[in-house]
Motif scaffolding. Structure first.
Motif, short mmCIF file in Angstrom:
data_model
loop_
_atom_site.label_atom_id
_atom_site.label_comp_id
_atom_site.label_asym_id
_atom_site.label_seq_id
_atom_site.Cartn_x
_atom_site.Cartn_y
_atom_site.Cartn_z
N VAL A 48 15.16 -31.55 -0.69
CA VAL A 48 16.45 -32.19 -0.48
C VAL A 48 17.23 -32.09 -1.78
CG1 VAL A 48 17.63 -34.31 0.21
CG2 VAL A 48 15.36 -33.80 1.16
N ASP A 49 18.37 -31.41 -1.73
CA ASP A 49 19.25 -31.27 -2.89
C ASP A 49 20.52 -32.08 -2.64
OD1 ASP A 49 17.63 -29.37 -4.30
OD2 ASP A 49 18.29 -27.86 -2.88
N PHE A 50 20.81 -33.00 -3.56
CA PHE A 50 21.96 -33.88 -3.41
C PHE A 50 23.18 -33.29 -4.12
CE2 PHE A 50 18.25 -36.51 -2.87
CZ PHE A 50 18.58 -37.28 -1.77
N PRO A 51 24.28 -33.12 -3.39
CA PRO A 51 25.49 -32.60 -4.01
C PRO A 51 26.19 -33.68 -4.83
CG PRO A 51 25.93 -33.13 -1.73
CD PRO A 51 24.45 -33.37 -1.96
N GLU A 52 27.11 -33.26 -5.62
CA GLU A 52 27.85 -34.19 -6.48
C GLU A 52 28.55 -35.28 -5.68
OE1 GLU A 52 31.59 -34.04 -9.63
OE2 GLU A 52 30.70 -32.18 -8.90
N HIS A 53 29.01 -34.96 -4.48
CA HIS A 53 29.79 -35.91 -3.69
C HIS A 53 28.97 -36.63 -2.61
CE1 HIS A 53 33.35 -34.65 -5.78
NE2 HIS A 53 33.05 -33.39 -5.51
N ALA A 58 26.91 -34.08 2.91
CA ALA A 58 25.48 -34.05 3.28
C ALA A 58 24.65 -33.37 2.20
CB ALA A 58 25.30 -33.28 4.58
N PRO A 59 23.41 -33.83 2.02
CA PRO A 59 22.51 -33.09 1.12
C PRO A 59 22.12 -31.77 1.78
CG PRO A 59 21.31 -34.83 2.23
CD PRO A 59 22.75 -34.98 2.63
N GLN A 60 21.67 -30.84 0.97
CA GLN A 60 21.11 -29.60 1.51
C GLN A 60 19.62 -29.86 1.74
OE1 GLN A 60 21.98 -25.46 0.12
NE2 GLN A 60 19.91 -25.69 -0.69
N VAL A 61 19.15 -29.62 2.93
CA VAL A 61 17.75 -29.86 3.28
C VAL A 61 17.17 -28.57 3.84
CG1 VAL A 61 16.15 -31.27 4.63
CG2 VAL A 61 18.31 -32.27 3.83
N ILE A 62 16.08 -28.12 3.23
CA ILE A 62 15.38 -26.93 3.72
C ILE A 62 13.88 -27.18 3.67
CG2 ILE A 62 17.20 -25.31 3.02
CD1 ILE A 62 15.38 -24.51 0.67
N PHE A 63 13.15 -26.46 4.50
CA PHE A 63 11.69 -26.50 4.44
C PHE A 63 11.24 -25.54 3.35
CE2 PHE A 63 11.85 -28.35 8.68
CZ PHE A 63 10.78 -29.24 8.64
N LEU A 64 10.29 -25.98 2.53
CA LEU A 64 9.64 -25.08 1.59
C LEU A 64 8.63 -24.26 2.37
CD1 LEU A 64 9.13 -27.48 -1.45
CD2 LEU A 64 10.92 -25.76 -1.12
N ILE A 83 23.33 -32.72 12.10
CA ILE A 83 23.59 -33.80 11.14
C ILE A 83 23.57 -33.33 9.68
CG2 ILE A 83 22.77 -35.62 12.69
CD1 ILE A 83 20.28 -35.76 10.72
N LEU A 84 23.03 -32.15 9.44
CA LEU A 84 23.01 -31.61 8.09
C LEU A 84 24.32 -30.88 7.76
CD1 LEU A 84 19.38 -30.18 7.99
CD2 LEU A 84 20.22 -32.35 7.08
N TYR A 85 25.18 -30.75 8.74
CA TYR A 85 26.41 -29.98 8.56
C TYR A 85 27.58 -30.71 9.21
CZ TYR A 85 22.53 -26.84 7.74
OH TYR A 85 21.35 -26.32 7.30
N ASP A 86 27.97 -30.29 10.40
CA ASP A 86 29.18 -30.78 11.06
C ASP A 86 29.14 -32.27 11.43
OD1 ASP A 86 29.86 -28.14 10.91
OD2 ASP A 86 29.69 -27.75 13.06
N SER A 87 27.98 -32.78 11.78
CA SER A 87 27.88 -34.15 12.25
C SER A 87 27.41 -35.13 11.18
CB SER A 87 26.94 -34.23 13.46
OG SER A 87 27.47 -33.48 14.52
#
Length: 142
Positions: A48-53, A58-64, A83-87
């Protein structure tokens, strides 16, 4: 409380705050497949990578790697989940994201890559973020 004690407390709070901010820029969360699902006893990691805003963005969430085989999870770990993007809503939390991802995994009826996996992953080879993808959310069954 003496003034020196109060100021050291403020300094500690600032140090703790700075440390937490650095640590929270990127989290790795372990996800365990729910009992009675296709992913029972399987463990995966989410980055989970949290953006400045954040939380307005939304944070960027990916599976390793290795990412689970799932119709909405690409082999490079990118997740097609609205929910990770538009919603996304600022009211959502990391916990609510994890619950949504577990729910998505739990409702899967087959372990398979998305139909367009190879094409999508090939287009992402140069480090493209999933947030740069124009997702098409058309399947609410899994």
């Amino acid at each position: 409380m003496s003034s020196s004690s109060a100021s050291s407390r403020k300094a500690l709070s600032k140090i703790a705050c700075n440390r937490l901010q650095k640590e929270l820029v990127e989290w790795v969360i372990e996800v365990n497949g729910a009992a009675g699902t296709l992913y029972t006893n399987e463990t995966y990691q989410l980055q989970v990578d949290f953006p400045e805003h954040y939380p307005m963005e939304a944070p960027q969430v990916i599976f390793l790697q290795p990412a689970p085989l799932h119709p909405h999870i690409y082999s490079n770990g990118h997740i097609c989940l609205d929910i990770l993007y538009d919603s996304w809503s600022p009211a959502m939390t990391v916990g609510s994201i994890c619950i949504s991802i577990l729910s998505m995994l739990s409702s899967a009826t087959a372990k398979q890559c998305p139909e367009d996996n190879d094409r999508y992953v090939k287009n992402c080879r140069n480090g493209r973020s999933p947030k740069q993808t124009r997702w098409w959310f058309h399947d609410d069954k899994v």
